[in-house]
Scaffold this motif. Structure first.
Motif, PDB file in Angstrom:
ATOM      1  N   VAL A  94     -14.743  10.993   4.457  1.00 29.98           N
ATOM      2  CA  VAL A  94     -14.502   9.849   5.337  1.00 29.98           C
ATOM      3  C   VAL A  94     -15.030  10.157   6.732  1.00 29.98           C
ATOM      4  CG1 VAL A  94     -12.729   8.413   6.409  1.00 29.98           C
ATOM      5  CG2 VAL A  94     -12.499   9.083   4.020  1.00 29.98           C
ATOM      6  N   ALA A  95     -14.803  11.397   7.170  1.00 26.63           N
ATOM      7  CA  ALA A  95     -15.278  11.803   8.488  1.00 26.63           C
ATOM      8  C   ALA A  95     -16.804  11.799   8.551  1.00 26.63           C
ATOM      9  CB  ALA A  95     -14.747  13.192   8.838  1.00 26.63           C
ATOM     10  N   SER A  96     -17.461  12.328   7.511  1.00 26.84           N
ATOM     11  CA  SER A  96     -18.925  12.366   7.532  1.00 26.84           C
ATOM     12  C   SER A  96     -19.505  10.960   7.430  1.00 26.84           C
ATOM     13  CB  SER A  96     -19.465  13.257   6.414  1.00 26.84           C
ATOM     14  OG  SER A  96     -19.151  12.735   5.136  1.00 26.84           O
ATOM     15  N   ASP A  97     -18.877  10.097   6.633  1.00 34.68           N
ATOM     16  CA  ASP A  97     -19.330   8.697   6.567  1.00 34.68           C
ATOM     17  C   ASP A  97     -19.232   8.035   7.936  1.00 34.68           C
ATOM     18  OD1 ASP A  97     -19.740   8.982   3.859  1.00 34.68           O
ATOM     19  OD2 ASP A  97     -17.962   7.843   3.245  1.00 34.68           O
ATOM     20  N   GLN A 145     -25.092  14.783   3.560  1.00 35.87           N
ATOM     21  CA  GLN A 145     -26.169  14.312   2.694  1.00 35.87           C
ATOM     22  C   GLN A 145     -25.704  13.121   1.852  1.00 35.87           C
ATOM     23  OE1 GLN A 145     -29.236  15.414   2.881  1.00 35.87           O
ATOM     24  NE2 GLN A 145     -30.058  14.121   1.252  1.00 35.87           N
ATOM     25  N   GLN A 146     -24.472  13.194   1.341  1.00 40.09           N
ATOM     26  CA  GLN A 146     -23.920  12.071   0.580  1.00 40.09           C
ATOM     27  C   GLN A 146     -23.740  10.845   1.472  1.00 40.09           C
ATOM     28  OE1 GLN A 146     -20.308  13.509  -1.225  1.00 40.09           O
ATOM     29  NE2 GLN A 146     -21.384  14.590  -2.874  1.00 40.09           N
ATOM     30  N   SER A 147     -23.331  11.077   2.707  1.00 38.75           N
ATOM     31  CA  SER A 147     -23.136   9.959   3.631  1.00 38.75           C
ATOM     32  C   SER A 147     -24.467   9.288   3.957  1.00 38.75           C
ATOM     33  CB  SER A 147     -22.461  10.455   4.919  1.00 38.75           C
ATOM     34  OG  SER A 147     -21.171  10.979   4.645  1.00 38.75           O
ATOM     35  N   LEU A 148     -25.531  10.083   4.147  1.00 39.65           N
ATOM     36  CA  LEU A 148     -26.849   9.515   4.383  1.00 39.65           C
ATOM     37  C   LEU A 148     -27.328   8.718   3.167  1.00 39.65           C
ATOM     38  CD1 LEU A 148     -28.671  12.475   6.192  1.00 39.65           C
ATOM     39  CD2 LEU A 148     -28.038  10.280   7.206  1.00 39.65           C
ATOM     40  N   VAL A 477      -8.407   9.160  11.367  1.00 43.16           N
ATOM     41  CA  VAL A 477      -8.894   9.205   9.980  1.00 43.16           C
ATOM     42  C   VAL A 477      -7.908   9.978   9.116  1.00 43.16           C
ATOM     43  CG1 VAL A 477     -10.684  10.187   8.495  1.00 43.16           C
ATOM     44  CG2 VAL A 477     -11.336   8.970  10.577  1.00 43.16           C
ATOM     45  N   TRP A 478      -7.414  11.130   9.650  1.00 45.98           N
ATOM     46  CA  TRP A 478      -6.475  11.946   8.886  1.00 45.98           C
ATOM     47  C   TRP A 478      -5.195  11.163   8.587  1.00 45.98           C
ATOM     48  CZ3 TRP A 478      -1.573  13.868  10.198  1.00 45.98           C
ATOM     49  CH2 TRP A 478      -1.050  14.815   9.307  1.00 45.98           C
ATOM     50  N   VAL A 479      -4.694  10.448   9.581  1.00 46.50           N
ATOM     51  CA  VAL A 479      -3.498   9.654   9.374  1.00 46.50           C
ATOM     52  C   VAL A 479      -3.754   8.591   8.302  1.00 46.50           C
ATOM     53  CG1 VAL A 479      -1.952   7.963  10.430  1.00 46.50           C
ATOM     54  CG2 VAL A 479      -2.574  10.024  11.685  1.00 46.50           C
ATOM     55  N   PHE A 480      -4.954   7.975   8.348  1.00 47.41           N
ATOM     56  CA  PHE A 480      -5.320   6.931   7.389  1.00 47.41           C
ATOM     57  C   PHE A 480      -5.382   7.508   5.974  1.00 47.41           C
ATOM     58  CE2 PHE A 480      -8.628   4.732   4.964  1.00 47.41           C
ATOM     59  CZ  PHE A 480      -8.102   3.455   4.926  1.00 47.41           C
ATOM     60  N   GLU A 481      -6.004   8.698   5.832  1.00 45.53           N
ATOM     61  CA  GLU A 481      -6.145   9.297   4.507  1.00 45.53           C
ATOM     62  C   GLU A 481      -4.798   9.679   3.918  1.00 45.53           C
ATOM     63  OE1 GLU A 481      -9.080  12.415   5.314  1.00 45.53           O
ATOM     64  OE2 GLU A 481     -10.342  11.404   3.847  1.00 45.53           O
ATOM     65  N   VAL A 482      -3.927  10.193   4.801  1.00 44.08           N
ATOM     66  CA  VAL A 482      -2.599  10.580   4.322  1.00 44.08           C
ATOM     67  C   VAL A 482      -1.798   9.364   3.882  1.00 44.08           C
ATOM     68  CG1 VAL A 482      -0.434  11.635   4.991  1.00 44.08           C
ATOM     69  CG2 VAL A 482      -2.559  12.688   5.698  1.00 44.08           C
TER      70      VAL A 482
END
Length: 482
Positions: A94-97, A145-148, A477-482
């Motif tokens: 999520v962070a890399s995206d 690389q996946q985000s790209l 983002v961390w709060v969202f993922e949790v």
């Protein structure tokens, strides 16, 4: 009318096709650092690049002001990700995206920024880091690389990892090998780079070899021939750059990637702050390097195959950089902080000599100096205070202002602080020991600067401000993922 998603897909296809064209001649680019007390407007810097026909620039972060100014310029850009961000990018897709969306996708496109590379970290394998960032590199690369790919940009924007030359070692170039503790990760890295069509990016600094060793032959650092040539079997090396480059070639060959393209991410020579750091030496090194690379001679292990690209370090002086490596750290620019060419240099890009920045907005032509009518015996604490805040590195041994005498040193320190404070009248008081003058106190190569009208607080805080903002975003983002 085409939908936005369709436009992105068509643009991405065109980018993939363009990236498959045959490689061009080696290009001379520059590093654009921004750790400065007196930061030029990004638009002024981009105009400076264009005036000098510089078509490639490397950034150390993804500063939105710089990227905005580069829109529509046609200048190819390498954006950087600080080492401190690698951990979160490697641990969260999520962070890399988010990073790719904010710093790449939102800028590329027709009339946008020609982002061709993302530098994942900056010298993360440096031995002085003691492995602090080492294990974060590959996870960050894989996620990015996946985000790209998700953004349909993987065929156009290439991920690279700028490495310091201390990542490899040898007594002779042909014996080059990566440091034993890096063999495994370097094998993974070069495999990744090769799979994705990315070059190996390395920073080479003959100046640092000379600075760090009294036994290093001075003429071997340059390109004019040497009485200390290095003989390696049938190969003879007459300059440190070729020897260092071929040590890397040998190290890559040992891993099975001897033909991998190599980009020089940083190379240059400082003009002040240490012995051998002066205008004459800097011009000799940089002009010799440019002529050598553009001659297409290559090196003994790669004859006729010069580096893909060479990014000079650096475009501008950065007066707020740490001087932990040495006082010269603030004086690598081929231009001074205000975009004025320091010496005659032909970049081989169509201009005979460097052209100065245009429309620079200066503070009024006035300086703060020591009042000659006052007793200056109690001035030391004031000098220490001024130099703890402003840049006084030119006063040190080997610096351009080292020989201007005690009163000159005091005046230089006072003026540096005064300009940093945007010429606030109170900042030239120093308990009545300072005075404002309208006569330029510069002496020879010792230049008493006049500041530019940019906001200094924003300039110095750009890097860490960006990191803090990113940390706050990632907390969300961390709060969202949790």
């Amino acid at each position: 009318m085409l939908q936005p998603r369709t436009k992105v897909a068509i643009f991405s296809l065109l980018l993939v096709l363009s990236s498959s064209f045959p490689a061009a001649e080696p290009a001379i680019g520059v590093n654009w650092g921004t750790i400065s007390f007196h930061r030029l407007r990004p638009s002024t810097v981009v105009d400076l690049l264009q005036q000098n026909k510089i078509q490639k620039v490397k950034l150390f972060d993804a500063d939105p002001g710089a990227l905005k100014a580069l829109e529509g310029s046609g200048i190819e850009v390498m954006v950087g990700i600080p080492n401190e961000m690698l951990s979160v990018l490697g641990s969260s897709s999520v962070a890399s995206d988010l990073w790719v969306r904010q710093n790449v996708s939102s800028f590329v496109g027709k009339g946008g920024v020609a982002i061709r590379y993302v530098a994942v970290g900056n010298e993360p394998f440096l031995s002085s880091y003691a492995g602090q960032f080492q294990n974060n590199v590959m996870p960050a690369l894989l996620n990015l690389q996946q985000s790209l790919a998700k953004a349909n940009l993987a065929g156009y924007v290439k991920l690279v990892v700028p490495c310091n030359a201390d990542a490899y070692e040898a007594d002779l170039p042909s014996q080059g090998a990566f440091r034993p503790e890096l063999t495994q990760i370097m094998t993974q890295l070069v495999s990744f780079l090769n799979s994705n069509g990315s070059p190996f990016v390395v920073n080479i600094y003959p100046f640092l070899s000379l600075y760090g060793s009294t036994d290093f032959p001075q003429d071997y650092a340059f390109f004019g021939g040497t009485t200390h040539a290095v003989t390696d079997g049938a190969n003879v090396y007459t300059n440190a750059f070729d020897g260092n480059f071929d040590t890397l070639v040998a190290a890559l060959t040992k891993l099975g990637y001897g033909q991998m393209p190599i980009v020089i991410g940083e190379v240059g020579w400082p003009t002040d702050g240490a012995l051998n750091a002066n205008l004459t030496a800097a011009r000799a090194f940089n002009q010799g390097l440019i002529n050598h690379v553009l001659s297409n001679r290559g090196t003994p292990l790669r004859p006729g195959v010069p580096p893909m690209d060479v990014y000079l370090f650096s475009l501008l002086d950065e007066g707020a950089k740490s001087v932990l490596p040495g006082n010269f750290e603030r004086h690598w620019g081929i231009f001074s902080f205000d975009g004025q060419a320091k010496y005659a240099l032909n970049l081989g890009l169509g201009n005979r000599l460097l052209k100065d920045a245009r429309n620079v907005q200066y503070l009024p032509s006035r300086w703060c100096v020591a009042d000659p009518s006052k007793d200056l015996s109690a001035v030391m604490n004031h000098m220490k205070l001024a130099c703890s805040v402003a840049d006084c590195t030119t006063l040190n041994y080997g610096g351009s202002c080292n020989g201007i005498g005690a009163k000159g040193n005091i005046s230089y320190a006072f003026n540096s602080y005064y300009q940093l404070q945007m010429q606030n009248s109170q900042s030239c008081d120093f308990d009545g020991l300072g005075m404002v003058t309208f006569l330029d106190p510069s002496v020879g190569e010792c230049r008493f600067l006049v500041g530019v009208t940019e906001s200094t607080s924003a300039a110095v805080g750009t890097y860490w401000g960006g990191v803090i903002v990113w940390v706050l975003v990632m907390w969300s983002v961390w709060v969202f993922e949790v």
